[in-house]
Design an enzyme around this catalytic site. Structure first.
Site, mmCIF file in Angstrom:
data_model
loop_
_atom_site.group_PDB
_atom_site.id
_atom_site.type_symbol
_atom_site.label_atom_id
_atom_site.label_comp_id
_atom_site.label_asym_id
_atom_site.label_seq_id
_atom_site.Cartn_x
_atom_site.Cartn_y
_atom_site.Cartn_z
ATOM 1 N N LYS A 72 -0.071 -5.998 2.879
ATOM 2 C CA LYS A 72 -1.017 -7.098 2.613
ATOM 3 C C LYS A 72 -0.193 -8.364 2.520
ATOM 4 O O LYS A 72 -0.266 -8.793 1.279
ATOM 5 C CB LYS A 72 -2.078 -6.899 1.739
ATOM 6 C CG LYS A 72 -3.267 -6.042 2.249
ATOM 7 C CD LYS A 72 -4.239 -6.321 1.004
ATOM 8 C CE LYS A 72 -5.699 -6.071 1.828
ATOM 9 N NZ LYS A 72 -6.653 -5.870 0.642
ATOM 10 N N ARG A 83 -10.610 8.435 -2.008
ATOM 11 C CA ARG A 83 -8.921 8.743 -1.820
ATOM 12 C C ARG A 83 -8.900 9.916 -0.828
ATOM 13 O O ARG A 83 -7.843 9.816 -0.203
ATOM 14 C CB ARG A 83 -8.444 9.227 -3.116
ATOM 15 C CG ARG A 83 -8.330 8.155 -4.373
ATOM 16 C CD ARG A 83 -7.343 8.429 -5.304
ATOM 17 N NE ARG A 83 -7.569 7.825 -6.549
ATOM 18 C CZ ARG A 83 -6.793 6.693 -6.863
ATOM 19 N NH1 ARG A 83 -5.889 6.284 -5.957
ATOM 20 N NH2 ARG A 83 -6.774 6.149 -7.816
ATOM 21 N N GLY A 100 -2.413 6.407 -5.728
ATOM 22 C CA GLY A 100 -2.517 6.074 -4.404
ATOM 23 C C GLY A 100 -1.737 6.678 -3.356
ATOM 24 O O GLY A 100 -1.960 6.894 -2.274
ATOM 25 N N GLU A 114 4.747 3.880 -1.298
ATOM 26 C CA GLU A 114 3.534 3.302 -1.760
ATOM 27 C C GLU A 114 2.454 3.082 -0.886
ATOM 28 O O GLU A 114 2.846 3.084 0.412
ATOM 29 C CB GLU A 114 3.804 1.443 -2.200
ATOM 30 C CG GLU A 114 2.854 0.756 -2.921
ATOM 31 C CD GLU A 114 2.517 1.299 -3.966
ATOM 32 O OE1 GLU A 114 1.793 2.262 -4.302
ATOM 33 O OE2 GLU A 114 2.647 0.522 -5.322
ATOM 34 N N ASP A 115 1.342 3.207 -1.262
ATOM 35 C CA ASP A 115 0.044 3.241 -0.100
ATOM 36 C C ASP A 115 -0.154 1.880 0.326
ATOM 37 O O ASP A 115 -0.217 1.590 1.414
ATOM 38 C CB ASP A 115 -1.120 3.932 -0.700
ATOM 39 C CG ASP A 115 -1.461 3.207 -2.315
ATOM 40 O OD1 ASP A 115 -0.610 2.546 -2.681
ATOM 41 O OD2 ASP A 115 -2.564 3.593 -2.594
ATOM 42 N N ASP A 148 0.329 -5.275 -2.129
ATOM 43 C CA ASP A 148 -0.692 -6.420 -2.485
ATOM 44 C C ASP A 148 -0.007 -7.500 -2.887
ATOM 45 O O ASP A 148 0.723 -8.375 -2.008
ATOM 46 C CB ASP A 148 -1.754 -5.933 -3.397
ATOM 47 C CG ASP A 148 -2.988 -6.856 -3.166
ATOM 48 O OD1 ASP A 148 -3.262 -7.666 -2.273
ATOM 49 O OD2 ASP A 148 -3.832 -6.636 -3.938
HETATM 50 C C1 PRP Z 1 -2.914 -0.099 -6.144
HETATM 51 C C2 PRP Z 1 -1.997 0.301 -5.066
HETATM 52 C C3 PRP Z 1 -0.419 -0.108 -5.723
HETATM 53 C C4 PRP Z 1 -0.934 -1.342 -6.270
HETATM 54 C C5 PRP Z 1 -0.484 -2.584 -5.341
HETATM 55 O O1 PRP Z 1 -2.598 0.647 -7.427
HETATM 56 O O2 PRP Z 1 -1.847 1.864 -5.054
HETATM 57 O O3 PRP Z 1 0.233 0.950 -6.475
HETATM 58 O O4 PRP Z 1 -2.204 -1.257 -6.684
HETATM 59 O O5 PRP Z 1 -0.797 -3.617 -5.882
HETATM 60 P P1 PRP Z 1 0.228 -4.883 -6.176
HETATM 61 O O6 PRP Z 1 1.047 -4.876 -4.953
HETATM 62 O O7 PRP Z 1 -0.616 -5.979 -6.475
HETATM 63 O O8 PRP Z 1 0.970 -4.574 -7.431
HETATM 64 P P2 PRP Z 1 -4.081 0.878 -8.393
HETATM 65 O O9 PRP Z 1 -3.975 -0.129 -9.333
HETATM 66 O O10 PRP Z 1 -5.306 0.891 -7.564
HETATM 67 O O11 PRP Z 1 -3.848 2.377 -8.901
HETATM 68 P P3 PRP Z 1 -3.850 3.704 -8.146
HETATM 69 O O12 PRP Z 1 -2.589 3.973 -7.278
HETATM 70 O O13 PRP Z 1 -3.615 4.681 -9.076
HETATM 71 O O14 PRP Z 1 -5.066 3.752 -7.201
#
Ligand code: PRP
Length: 177
Positions: free
Chosen positions: A127, A161, A40, A95-96, A99
């Site tokens: 978030k 993306r 991401g 980090e994007d 969460d």
């Molecule tokens: C997403 C996002 C972060 C993570 C955040 O990754 O890019 O890396 O989730 O979530 P958290 O704070 O609950 O850990 P994703 O699983 O979508 O993988 P990607 O980056 O390959 O899209």
């Protein structure tokens, strides 16, 4: 399309310029290792590092995805490691979105355990209301309380993306494969 604009291209550009200035001021001697968390963060990292005007290196790391969400429902595992030794380095995790905070919590502890001199976290979107792990976010671009976000690196089933802005995906679109 069934999606609603949440953060525009111009707002992203302006905020990244501010973040870059702040990071450059905080690390005037440079020497940062900027670590993008795949997948991401790839677009955010590309724009952010160009807004930082102190010397830095770039590397990438990836954390295992179980089910639909990385780490959100279970244990984190690294599936692509750094190519750079983090020992003694000032790490900037990029980090994007933060969460639950599980990904950043896991990586912060992992890199500290490997002897990183410092670990700072920079996220485009915080978030915070969904946080399950108390992680320290040093640089946050935007705070967004809710909604399924896509674009600017964020995906739904690997789609969206490439969009240059951040959108909220509306419920009927989330059901699409
Ligand atoms: C997403 C996002 C972060 C993570 C955040 O990754 O890019 O890396 O989730 O979530 P958290 O704070 O609950 O850990 P994703 O699983 O979508 O993988 P990607 O980056 O390959 O899209």
């Amino acid at each position: 399309m069934q999606k609603k604009l949440v953060i525009s291209e111009s707002a992203i550009r302006r905020r990244i310029a501010e973040l870059g200035r702040q990071i450059s001021q905080d690390f005037p001697d440079g020497g940062l290792l900027a670590v993008g968390i795949l997948k991401g963060a790839f677009i955010f990292l590309a724009d952010l590092v160009r807004a930082i005007d102190v010397p830095l290196e770039v590397d990438f790391i990836r954390v295992a995805s179980y089910g639909d969400r990385t780490c959100s429902s279970g244990t984190c595992t690294m599936t692509k490691d750094l190519e750079t030794d983090p020992a003694g380095r000032h790490i900037l995790l990029i980090e994007d979105i933060a969460d639950t905070g599980r990904t950043l919590d896991f990586l912060t502890k992992e890199l500290a355990g490997r002897g990183a001199r410092s670990v700072h976290c920079c996220v485009l979107i915080d978030k915070a209301m969904r946080r399950e792990r108390a992680v320290s976010i040093n640089y946050a671009g935007f705070s967004v309380p809710s909604g399924f976000l896509v674009g600017y690196g964020l995906d739904h089933a690997e789609q969206y993306r490439h969009l240059p802005a951040v959108y909220e995906l509306l419920p009927d679109q989330q059901k699409q494969p």
